[in-house]
Structure formats: structure tokens, C-alpha cells
Design a protein around this motif. Sequence first.
Motif, mmCIF file in Angstrom:
data_model
loop_
_atom_site.group_PDB
_atom_site.id
_atom_site.type_symbol
_atom_site.label_atom_id
_atom_site.label_comp_id
_atom_site.label_asym_id
_atom_site.label_seq_id
_atom_site.Cartn_x
_atom_site.Cartn_y
_atom_site.Cartn_z
ATOM 1 N N LEU A 9 0.824 -1.216 0.000
ATOM 2 C CA LEU A 9 0.000 0.000 0.000
ATOM 3 C C LEU A 9 0.855 1.262 0.000
ATOM 4 N N GLU A 10 1.983 1.237 0.710
ATOM 5 C CA GLU A 10 2.894 2.387 0.707
ATOM 6 C C GLU A 10 3.513 2.594 -0.670
ATOM 7 N N LYS A 11 3.918 1.503 -1.308
ATOM 8 C CA LYS A 11 4.482 1.596 -2.666
ATOM 9 C C LYS A 11 3.456 2.141 -3.647
ATOM 10 N N LEU A 12 2.221 1.684 -3.501
ATOM 11 C CA LEU A 12 1.152 2.137 -4.384
ATOM 12 C C LEU A 12 0.881 3.623 -4.189
ATOM 13 N N LEU A 17 4.234 2.208 -8.484
ATOM 14 C CA LEU A 17 3.631 1.171 -9.334
ATOM 15 C C LEU A 17 2.764 1.775 -10.449
ATOM 16 N N ASP A 18 2.833 3.092 -10.630
ATOM 17 C CA ASP A 18 2.011 3.752 -11.645
ATOM 18 C C ASP A 18 2.328 3.229 -13.044
ATOM 19 N N GLY A 19 1.292 3.135 -13.866
ATOM 20 C CA GLY A 19 1.459 2.692 -15.246
ATOM 21 C C GLY A 19 0.388 1.693 -15.636
ATOM 22 N N LEU A 20 0.528 1.163 -16.826
ATOM 23 C CA LEU A 20 -0.417 0.195 -17.365
ATOM 24 C C LEU A 20 -0.261 -1.149 -16.664
ATOM 25 N N VAL A 21 -1.370 -1.791 -16.349
ATOM 26 C CA VAL A 21 -1.363 -3.107 -15.707
ATOM 27 C C VAL A 21 -1.807 -4.130 -16.742
ATOM 28 N N GLY A 22 -0.939 -5.057 -17.077
ATOM 29 C CA GLY A 22 -1.286 -6.069 -18.076
ATOM 30 C C GLY A 22 -1.313 -5.489 -19.477
ATOM 31 N N GLU A 23 -2.197 -6.030 -20.302
ATOM 32 C CA GLU A 23 -2.298 -5.614 -21.695
ATOM 33 C C GLU A 23 -3.666 -4.992 -21.963
ATOM 34 N N ILE A 24 -3.773 -4.310 -23.088
ATOM 35 C CA ILE A 24 -5.039 -3.705 -23.498
ATOM 36 C C ILE A 24 -5.875 -4.777 -24.188
ATOM 37 N N LEU A 25 -7.140 -4.886 -23.780
ATOM 38 C CA LEU A 25 -8.066 -5.848 -24.370
ATOM 39 C C LEU A 25 -8.932 -5.103 -25.385
ATOM 40 N N TYR A 26 -8.970 -5.605 -26.610
ATOM 41 C CA TYR A 26 -9.799 -5.006 -27.654
ATOM 42 C C TYR A 26 -11.039 -5.858 -27.858
ATOM 43 N N THR A 27 -12.213 -5.236 -27.776
ATOM 44 C CA THR A 27 -13.469 -5.961 -27.932
ATOM 45 C C THR A 27 -13.833 -6.061 -29.406
ATOM 46 N N SER A 28 -14.810 -6.902 -29.713
ATOM 47 C CA SER A 28 -15.239 -7.080 -31.103
ATOM 48 C C SER A 28 -15.933 -5.831 -31.640
ATOM 49 N N GLY A 29 -16.422 -4.967 -30.748
ATOM 50 C CA GLY A 29 -17.080 -3.737 -31.178
ATOM 51 C C GLY A 29 -16.121 -2.587 -31.425
ATOM 52 N N GLY A 30 -14.832 -2.800 -31.212
ATOM 53 C CA GLY A 30 -13.846 -1.769 -31.456
ATOM 54 C C GLY A 30 -13.426 -0.994 -30.226
ATOM 55 N N SER A 31 -14.002 -1.299 -29.072
ATOM 56 C CA SER A 31 -13.619 -0.620 -27.833
ATOM 57 C C SER A 31 -12.357 -1.257 -27.272
ATOM 58 N N SER A 32 -11.690 -0.534 -26.395
ATOM 59 C CA SER A 32 -10.534 -1.088 -25.700
ATOM 60 C C SER A 32 -10.750 -0.949 -24.194
ATOM 61 N N VAL A 33 -10.327 -1.959 -23.459
ATOM 62 C CA VAL A 33 -10.470 -1.997 -22.007
ATOM 63 C C VAL A 33 -9.073 -2.201 -21.424
ATOM 64 N N PHE A 34 -8.723 -1.368 -20.442
ATOM 65 C CA PHE A 34 -7.411 -1.492 -19.837
ATOM 66 C C PHE A 34 -7.456 -1.026 -18.392
ATOM 67 N N THR A 35 -6.473 -1.489 -17.624
ATOM 68 C CA THR A 35 -6.334 -1.102 -16.230
ATOM 69 C C THR A 35 -5.032 -0.321 -16.104
ATOM 70 N N GLY A 40 -1.283 6.499 -7.758
ATOM 71 C CA GLY A 40 -1.472 5.529 -6.692
ATOM 72 C C GLY A 40 -2.856 4.911 -6.605
ATOM 73 N N ILE A 41 -3.728 5.169 -7.587
ATOM 74 C CA ILE A 41 -5.079 4.606 -7.567
ATOM 75 C C ILE A 41 -5.289 3.752 -8.818
ATOM 76 N N PRO A 42 -5.520 2.448 -8.639
ATOM 77 C CA PRO A 42 -5.801 1.596 -9.803
ATOM 78 C C PRO A 42 -7.208 1.867 -10.335
ATOM 79 N N ARG A 43 -7.310 1.996 -11.651
ATOM 80 C CA ARG A 43 -8.605 2.239 -12.288
ATOM 81 C C ARG A 43 -8.685 1.443 -13.578
ATOM 82 N N ARG A 44 -9.885 0.946 -13.860
ATOM 83 C CA ARG A 44 -10.139 0.241 -15.122
ATOM 84 C C ARG A 44 -10.965 1.157 -16.017
#
Length: 102
Positions: A9-12, A17-35, A40-44
Motif C-alpha cells: 500500500l505504501e508503494k502504491l 507502481l504507476d502505469g499500465l497493468v497487463g495488456e489492453i483488451l480489444y473488444t469485437s465492437g472496437g472498444s478497448s479496455v485497460f487497467t 497511486g489509484i488503480p482504475r479500469r
Amino acid sequence: MSNEEIYLLEKLSAGELDGLVGEILYTSGGSSVFTRIENGIPRRWKVGPETRFFNGKENERIPGVEHLRESWETPERQLEFFQRFGWLLEDETARAYSKKYK
């Protein structure tokens, strides 16, 4: 709360730890989902597809709309984030912590 959890929690909160988490997911409708961890706050996020149209001279592009899907703001939710997604971070402590909950 264990020492390992306090350390994560202190590191966060320090932004280490700021930055992209994992990879970007592209949906069949053309949208992209990423975390992404920002300040210091994770958001999707979900970004809608870009649209294009011809204005009589050239093609114009309109970027997709960003939608906040999920946010882990409290310490309890942030520990839940580490349990579920810590294995995607490039931090050995986060990976070890996440491995305990797999």
C-alpha cells in the motif's frame, strides 16, 4: 494488516507502481479496455471506438469516449486489486502476494 500489505500500500500510494497493468483488451465492437494505476489509484477504463467521417475534404477522426469502469480507492479495495491483479505487475512483492490468492 501484515507488513507485506502495508509495504504494498505504501508503494502504491508513493506512485512507484504507476502505469499500465497487463495488456489492453480489444473488444469485437472496437472498444478497448485497460487497467492503469494513476497517482497511486488503480482504475479500469473502457474507451469506445473511434469514429470517422468525410467532411467534404478529408476524413475526420473523432476519438472514442472514455468511461471509468472500476476504481480501487480504499485500502481494502486496493488489497483486493493486488490479490486479483498483482501477478500482472512488474513487482516481485506484488506477484508473491497475488500468488497466495490464486
